[in-house]
Design a protein around this motif. Structure first.
Motif, PDB file in Angstrom:
ATOM      1  N   PHE A 148       0.832  -1.197   0.000  1.00 46.70           N
ATOM      2  CA  PHE A 148       0.000   0.000   0.000  1.00 46.70           C
ATOM      3  C   PHE A 148       0.874   1.257   0.000  1.00 46.70           C
ATOM      4  O   PHE A 148       2.044   1.225   0.389  1.00 46.70           O
ATOM      5  N   VAL A 149       0.315   2.344  -0.468  1.00 48.50           N
ATOM      6  CA  VAL A 149       1.047   3.597  -0.635  1.00 48.50           C
ATOM      7  C   VAL A 149       1.027   4.402   0.662  1.00 48.50           C
ATOM      8  O   VAL A 149      -0.038   4.653   1.233  1.00 48.50           O
ATOM      9  N   THR A 150       2.208   4.800   1.115  1.00 48.42           N
ATOM     10  CA  THR A 150       2.297   5.690   2.271  1.00 48.42           C
ATOM     11  C   THR A 150       3.411   6.704   2.002  1.00 48.42           C
ATOM     12  O   THR A 150       4.478   6.345   1.500  1.00 48.42           O
ATOM     13  N   TYR A 183       8.649   8.764  -7.515  1.00 45.14           N
ATOM     14  CA  TYR A 183       7.629   8.881  -8.547  1.00 45.14           C
ATOM     15  C   TYR A 183       6.944  10.234  -8.381  1.00 45.14           C
ATOM     16  O   TYR A 183       5.881  10.360  -7.776  1.00 45.14           O
ATOM     17  N   PRO A 184       7.578  11.302  -8.885  1.00 48.05           N
ATOM     18  CA  PRO A 184       7.043  12.656  -8.710  1.00 48.05           C
ATOM     19  C   PRO A 184       5.587  12.772  -9.158  1.00 48.05           C
ATOM     20  O   PRO A 184       5.208  12.259 -10.215  1.00 48.05           O
ATOM     21  N   GLU A 189      -2.112  10.174  -9.234  1.00 52.12           N
ATOM     22  CA  GLU A 189      -2.545   8.862  -9.727  1.00 52.12           C
ATOM     23  C   GLU A 189      -3.030   7.937  -8.624  1.00 52.12           C
ATOM     24  O   GLU A 189      -3.913   7.100  -8.852  1.00 52.12           O
ATOM     25  N   PHE A 190      -2.453   8.092  -7.425  1.00 54.05           N
ATOM     26  CA  PHE A 190      -2.755   7.150  -6.350  1.00 54.05           C
ATOM     27  C   PHE A 190      -3.060   7.888  -5.045  1.00 54.05           C
ATOM     28  O   PHE A 190      -2.498   8.952  -4.784  1.00 54.05           O
ATOM     29  N   THR A 191      -3.926   7.307  -4.282  1.00 55.48           N
ATOM     30  CA  THR A 191      -4.234   7.860  -2.966  1.00 55.48           C
ATOM     31  C   THR A 191      -3.459   7.098  -1.904  1.00 55.48           C
ATOM     32  O   THR A 191      -3.083   5.935  -2.100  1.00 55.48           O
ATOM     33  N   THR A 192      -3.209   7.757  -0.810  1.00 60.86           N
ATOM     34  CA  THR A 192      -2.571   7.084   0.310  1.00 60.86           C
ATOM     35  C   THR A 192      -3.422   5.888   0.726  1.00 60.86           C
ATOM     36  O   THR A 192      -4.642   5.970   0.778  1.00 60.86           O
ATOM     37  N   ASP A 193      -2.762   4.776   0.993  1.00 56.26           N
ATOM     38  CA  ASP A 193      -3.374   3.507   1.403  1.00 56.26           C
ATOM     39  C   ASP A 193      -3.919   2.685   0.244  1.00 56.26           C
ATOM     40  O   ASP A 193      -4.414   1.568   0.461  1.00 56.26           O
ATOM     41  N   SER A 194      -3.873   3.214  -0.987  1.00 55.69           N
ATOM     42  CA  SER A 194      -4.262   2.385  -2.124  1.00 55.69           C
ATOM     43  C   SER A 194      -3.169   1.346  -2.368  1.00 55.69           C
ATOM     44  O   SER A 194      -1.997   1.567  -2.057  1.00 55.69           O
ATOM     45  N   THR A 222       1.185  -0.247 -11.256  1.00 54.02           N
ATOM     46  CA  THR A 222      -0.099  -0.888 -11.520  1.00 54.02           C
ATOM     47  C   THR A 222      -0.979  -0.896 -10.279  1.00 54.02           C
ATOM     48  O   THR A 222      -0.586  -1.470  -9.249  1.00 54.02           O
ATOM     49  N   PRO A 223      -2.154  -0.267 -10.339  1.00 53.34           N
ATOM     50  CA  PRO A 223      -3.088  -0.366  -9.209  1.00 53.34           C
ATOM     51  C   PRO A 223      -3.539  -1.816  -9.044  1.00 53.34           C
ATOM     52  O   PRO A 223      -3.690  -2.546 -10.028  1.00 53.34           O
TER      53      PRO A 223
END
Length: 233
Positions: A148-150, A183-184, A189-194, A222-223
């Motif tokens: 996940f994204v943080t 990844y500037p 493109e992505f939300t935190t926790d996605s 890739t999501p």
């Protein structure tokens, strides 16, 4: 007790404890449920005279019973009605990302060198980064990881971590681990926790302000859906 057994049957107990404790936890929950039923079954019923003399006591017992029922209902709603959820970036902020408690030891990290890099987990790569494996080691390596994204605290605009939680016992002691990704504009493109999957090589961090020295620099991300087992063990 019932909730514990239900979580085990539905395969969601792993959101709370390490898989090695599944069998023990479910067995103990069943034993506890049986003991509770037996306890109610053997409670003696008071005589009519005792019941009349114990009116105040009955009110106390009623209040105690009502409180017990409220606790049980709350637990059932929390564990059975509301869907279980994984730990998120909110927990990452409260705990040490890539701390010593969540990474492999020096000896364990050294043992990874020369292994099957395609099978390395987020914990494997993050441990090697924390142990100080140099740029030469990472130069020809490609990591394929899901997490996940943080955001990176030092440069949240350009760098984020693809992260997971390492669980040694249960979710209470879960420790966040992650690999920095340059990844500037990732927020566009992505939300935190996605959840995302990344396949990329490592490079020296282009960010001038991030504290991370080596990062993944993917061409594309890739999501993906949260995996059935979101934690690593």
């Amino acid at each position: 007790m019932i909730a514990t057994v239900w979580l085990g049957i539905t395969g969601q107990l792993g959101l709370y404890i390490h898989p090695r404790y599944f069998v023990f936890t479910i067995i103990m929950a069943i034993i506890a449920a049986v003991l509770v039923v037996l306890a109610f079954a053997v409670v003696p019923r008071p005589s009519d005279e005792e019941a009349i003399l114990d009116t105040g006591g009955r009110w106390g017992r009623w209040l105690w019973s009502a409180g017990s029922v409220l606790i049980i209902v709350t637990a059932v709603v929390g564990l059975l009605v509301l869907p279980p959820s994984t730990l998120t970036s909110a927990t990452v902020k409260q705990r040490d990302l890539n701390g010593s408690a969540s990474t492999l030891t020096q000896a364990e990290a050294s043992g990874l060198i020369g292994g099957d890099y395609a099978a390395f987990t987020v914990r494997d790569w993050s441990s090697l980064l924390r142990q100080g494996a140099g740029e030469d080691f990472f130069a020809d390596k490609t990591a394929t990881v899901t997490g996940f994204v943080t955001p990176d605290k030092s440069d949240p605009e350009n760098v984020f971590f693809v992260a997971r939680f390492f669980v040694s016992c249960c979710a209470v002691d879960a420790q966040p681990i992650g690999i920095p990704v340059y990844y500037p504009g990732w927020q566009d493109e992505f939300t935190t926790d996605s959840w995302v999957t990344i396949s990329s090589g490592f490079e020296t961090n282009p960010s001038a302000i991030s504290e991370e020295l080596i990062v993944l620099v993917p061409d594309a991300i890739t999501p993906t859906e949260r995996p059935a087992e979101p934690y690593v063990y």
